[in-house]
Write an enzyme that holds these catalytic residues in place. Structure first.
Site, PDB file in Angstrom:
ATOM      1  CB  THR A  28     -56.786  16.024 -59.906  1.00  0.00           C
ATOM      2  OG1 THR A  28     -57.141  16.616 -58.645  1.00  0.00           O
ATOM      3  CG2 THR A  28     -56.703  17.103 -60.967  1.00  0.00           C
ATOM      4  CB  ALA A  60     -60.236  18.297 -56.011  1.00  0.00           C
ATOM      5  CD  GLN A 102     -61.392  15.916 -52.601  1.00  0.00           C
ATOM      6  OE1 GLN A 102     -60.779  16.231 -53.613  1.00  0.00           O
ATOM      7  NE2 GLN A 102     -60.888  15.088 -51.694  1.00  0.00           N
ATOM      8  CG  HIS A 175     -59.194  18.359 -51.069  1.00  0.00           C
ATOM      9  ND1 HIS A 175     -58.278  17.799 -50.189  1.00  0.00           N
ATOM     10  CD2 HIS A 175     -58.691  18.128 -52.323  1.00  0.00           C
ATOM     11  CE1 HIS A 175     -57.282  17.257 -50.878  1.00  0.00           C
ATOM     12  NE2 HIS A 175     -57.518  17.441 -52.166  1.00  0.00           N
ATOM     13  CE1 TYR A 180     -53.858  21.429 -54.133  1.00  0.00           C
ATOM     14  CE2 TYR A 180     -54.491  19.325 -53.174  1.00  0.00           C
ATOM     15  CZ  TYR A 180     -53.862  20.056 -54.170  1.00  0.00           C
ATOM     16  OH  TYR A 180     -53.232  19.404 -55.202  1.00  0.00           O
ATOM     17  NE  ARG A 227     -57.754  12.571 -49.777  1.00  0.00           N
ATOM     18  CZ  ARG A 227     -57.534  11.322 -50.176  1.00  0.00           C
ATOM     19  NH1 ARG A 227     -58.506  10.432 -50.103  1.00  0.00           N
ATOM     20  NH2 ARG A 227     -56.354  10.954 -50.657  1.00  0.00           N
TER      21      ARG A 227
END
Length: 367
Positions: A28, A60, A102, A175, A180, A227
């Site tokens: 990020t 991301a 991503q 992701h 998250y 991931r």
């Protein structure tokens, strides 16, 4: 480090041939414009770090306006987003690199201040992250997604994947790590649901597997990756049975999608909150490596120990993703190939700003 290292051996990834196994990890960096559109500075950043036959994974990228927001985080739901990313992809492809996007939904890590109409952020369950957010405030208690809302969220992942392919990306990485939304459904500490998405490992894995299924249907298994971070505690994530939980997910992936592009796992030793990079642990990614027959990317702490990266690549055949060292070394691949010293990264420039600490680092010049 020398070119004979396994890090510099070719490997097939989806429909692409990679010339080496050094991967730029997703990071990020918060440099998009006010409408979440990637700007020319972002294009420059990725172009600088491209090598022929090398894999880059983007920062991301928000899958929809409902995915958690945040100023200057890139998105992938409008024509402008697609066009902005296309300039990035074209620059990478011109240098014969490979680039995946991503796909990101922040879930409970977000805030109502960042959500459309200031609605509550959503999660698997109405459980707040313990501790303070980046603004020094308590995290909000999220709203648990209703059963009839979940298909729409899954569809947003699939639509974003299609948009990524429209922009020219070679594939997408879901992701599913770092606390998250996908991870919030998987992990026992954040998922206390009593319906078909909670309780057993099979139920907690259901959302992740359905997201994968939707993305595979949208763009194909060779262009779909994910991931994971089974260990750690980052953003208040702790699973009761990590080996069984993520082992089950890998078994399902292996059985249903043998042509899946890759799985990307974060090493248990990684501590991303400090500058040593490591924490003591007896955990290992080896049980997951043993289950997976396809491409496996290992991430976490290699900035601090490039020799370890070479050793892991040699003993496992894994690809190795580097994060922080790629921020300050656009020519990281050549530095590792030749044993050149690495430039120290500048943490103060990680999250937002201009070209300083982002696109102003130079390649190594031999004296």
């Amino acid at each position: 480090m020398v070119a004979l290292s396994a890090l510099f051996q070719p490997v097939k990834l989806g429909g692409k041939q990679l010339n080496h196994r050094i991967v730029m990890a997703p990071m990020t960096r918060i440099r998009a414009d006010d409408n979440h559109v990637p700007i020319d500075l972002i294009r420059e950043h990725y172009e600088q770090r491209t090598t022929e036959g090398g894999l880059l994974i983007t920062e991301a990228t928000l899958i929809s306006p409902n995915a958690g927001g945040g100023p200057h985080i890139p998105g992938l739901w409008t024509r402008e987003h697609i066009d902005g990313w296309r300039s990035v992809v074209d620059a990478v492809h011109k240098k014969k690199g490979v680039i995946y996007n991503q796909l990101w939904h922040k879930g409970r890590v977000s805030s109502s201040l960042l959500m459309p109409n200031n609605v509550k952020p959503v999660s698997a369950s109405a459980i707040a992250i313990q501790g303070k957010n980046s603004a020094g405030q308590d995290y909000e208690v999220p709203r648990a997604l209703e059963l009839d809302e979940i298909p729409q969220v899954i569809q947003e992942y699939a639509t974003a994947a299609k948009n990524a392919v429209k922009a020219g990306f070679d594939g997408v990485e879901i992701h599913g790590a770092s606390g998250y939304l996908v991870d919030q459904f998987i992990t026992s500490s954040s998922n206390k649901r009593t319906d078909k998405y909670g309780g057993s490992i099979e139920n907690r894995a259901r959302f992740a597997l359905e997201v994968i299924e939707a993305v595979v249907e949208a763009v194909g298994p060779e262009k779909t990756a994910i991931r994971f971070s089974p260990f750690g505690g980052f953003q208040d994530m702790n699973d009761d049975t990590p080996y069984e939980t993520w082992g089950y997910i890998l078994d399902q992936l292996k059985n249903k999608h043998p042509n899946f592009s890759y799985v990307h796992f974060t090493e248990p030793r990684l501590n991303i909150t400090n500058d040593t990079g490591f924490t003591d642990t007896d955990d290992s990614l080896d049980p997951f490596r043993a289950k997976w027959d396809g491409v496996f990317i290992a991430s976490g702490g290699y900035t601090y120990d490039p020799k370890l990266a070479a050793e892991v690549a040699e003993t496992t055949g894994n690809l190795i993703s580097f994060g922080r060292s790629f921020t300050s070394n656009p020519d990281l691949v050549e530095r590792l190939r030749n044993g050149f010293p690495l430039e120290k990264y500048d943490r103060s420039t990680f999250y937002g700003g201009n070209s300083r600490g982002y696109a102003d680092f130079s390649n190594y010049i031999q004296q």
